[in-house]
Design a protein around this motif. Structure first.
Motif, mmCIF file in Angstrom:
data_model
loop_
_atom_site.group_PDB
_atom_site.id
_atom_site.type_symbol
_atom_site.label_atom_id
_atom_site.label_comp_id
_atom_site.label_asym_id
_atom_site.label_seq_id
_atom_site.Cartn_x
_atom_site.Cartn_y
_atom_site.Cartn_z
ATOM 1 N N TYR A 41 -28.169 -20.039 68.149
ATOM 2 C CA TYR A 41 -27.187 -19.240 67.411
ATOM 3 C C TYR A 41 -27.702 -18.808 66.040
ATOM 4 C CZ TYR A 41 -23.560 -20.145 70.875
ATOM 5 O OH TYR A 41 -22.829 -20.180 72.041
ATOM 6 N N ASP A 87 -28.146 -15.256 66.361
ATOM 7 C CA ASP A 87 -27.015 -14.484 66.851
ATOM 8 C C ASP A 87 -26.557 -13.474 65.791
ATOM 9 O OD1 ASP A 87 -24.845 -14.746 69.218
ATOM 10 O OD2 ASP A 87 -23.848 -14.170 67.359
ATOM 11 N N ILE A 102 -23.637 -12.400 65.112
ATOM 12 C CA ILE A 102 -22.430 -12.840 64.405
ATOM 13 C C ILE A 102 -22.799 -13.763 63.250
ATOM 14 C CG2 ILE A 102 -20.295 -14.175 64.639
ATOM 15 C CD1 ILE A 102 -20.083 -13.173 67.500
ATOM 16 N N ALA A 125 -24.181 -11.598 60.455
ATOM 17 C CA ALA A 125 -23.080 -10.882 59.808
ATOM 18 C C ALA A 125 -22.293 -11.811 58.887
ATOM 19 C CB ALA A 125 -22.161 -10.268 60.859
ATOM 20 N N ALA A 126 -22.099 -13.051 59.324
ATOM 21 C CA ALA A 126 -21.375 -14.023 58.499
ATOM 22 C C ALA A 126 -22.142 -14.324 57.211
ATOM 23 C CB ALA A 126 -21.142 -15.310 59.290
ATOM 24 N N THR A 185 -30.975 -4.501 64.031
ATOM 25 C CA THR A 185 -30.137 -4.378 65.227
ATOM 26 C C THR A 185 -30.365 -3.048 65.931
ATOM 27 O OG1 THR A 185 -28.428 -5.804 64.255
ATOM 28 C CG2 THR A 185 -27.764 -4.380 66.089
ATOM 29 N N THR A 208 -33.279 -10.769 65.135
ATOM 30 C CA THR A 208 -32.223 -11.084 64.169
ATOM 31 C C THR A 208 -32.600 -12.261 63.292
ATOM 32 O OG1 THR A 208 -30.501 -10.241 65.648
ATOM 33 C CG2 THR A 208 -29.809 -11.796 63.950
#
Length: 212
Positions: A56, A59, A61, A64-65, A89, A138
């Motif tokens: 993760y 990941d 997300i 982005a966090a 991305t 990423t």
């Protein structure tokens, strides 16, 4: 300017260059099938428990966090992180979905093979769009940028290690070949270098003027 940038971040770039050379040579000596089999057969219950979570780190997300957190701490640094996220991305999606669309992942490649591969129970394994590894892109875009932003340059190798762990997890989890991760790390790192070079002066100027 570029030389100064590389010198300041040598604890990221020097070990990374060594890893690129090492895994580049391994891919010249061994096939992707052999490298995948080597990793897959060296599994353990501890690794099976950890790597589904370590992955993760790559990941979208999670990236982005981190970007949102940086926006709260420093608006322009956060926007720079979002730019790195966006660029990496877009490149990832273009390569995976357009240039190398349909490239088989290990599960599909070994579908009719006699190789008794190891899979983690309950883990969703994909079959296509293997090249390059989006999670690795990423992870290296994120942790590369964090290394460049970190004022303590002695931590450069730690940020690199996080990217490497995310990349290795993709091979361990039978989601990607070594070449997918190898190229993914390059795409992610180059993306973060481009954004840093283009935007850091702007972000620094904002800091100096007190505009956060």
């Amino acid at each position: 300017m570029v030389i100064d940038f590389l010198r300041k971040n040598w604890l990221f770039f020097l070990p990374y260059a060594f890893l690129l050379l090492l895994f580049g040579l391994l891919q010249l000596i061994y096939s992707q099938e052999q490298l995948m089999q080597w990793v897959n057969t060296r599994n353990s219950p501890v690794a099976d428990a950890l790597f589904p979570y370590i992955t993760y780190l790559g990941d979208g997300i999670f990236f982005a966090a981190v970007c949102l957190l940086l926006v709260f701490l420093n608006r322009r640094i956060g926007l720079m992180a979002f730019a790195s996220f966006a660029l990496s991305t877009l490149i990832s999606e273009f390569l995976k979905k357009v240039v190398f669309k349909g490239s088989p992942r290990p599960l599909k490649y070994f579908e009719h093979s006699s190789f008794q591969y190891h899979l983690i129970e309950g883990l969703d394994i994909f079959s296509y769009n293997s090249f390059p590894s989006g999670h690795t892109i990423t992870a290296f875009a994120l942790f590369g940028l964090m290394a460049f932003l970190d004022e303590n340059k002695n931590r450069g190798w730690i940020w690199l290690l996080l990217g490497v762990l995310a990349g290795y997890s993709r091979v361990y989890l039978f989601q990607h070949f070594v070449e997918d991760v190898f190229v993914g790390s390059l795409v992610g790192t180059i993306s973060s270098v481009i954004i840093f070079q283009l935007m850091y002066g702007w972000a620094t100027k904002a800091n100096n003027s007190g505009d956060e």
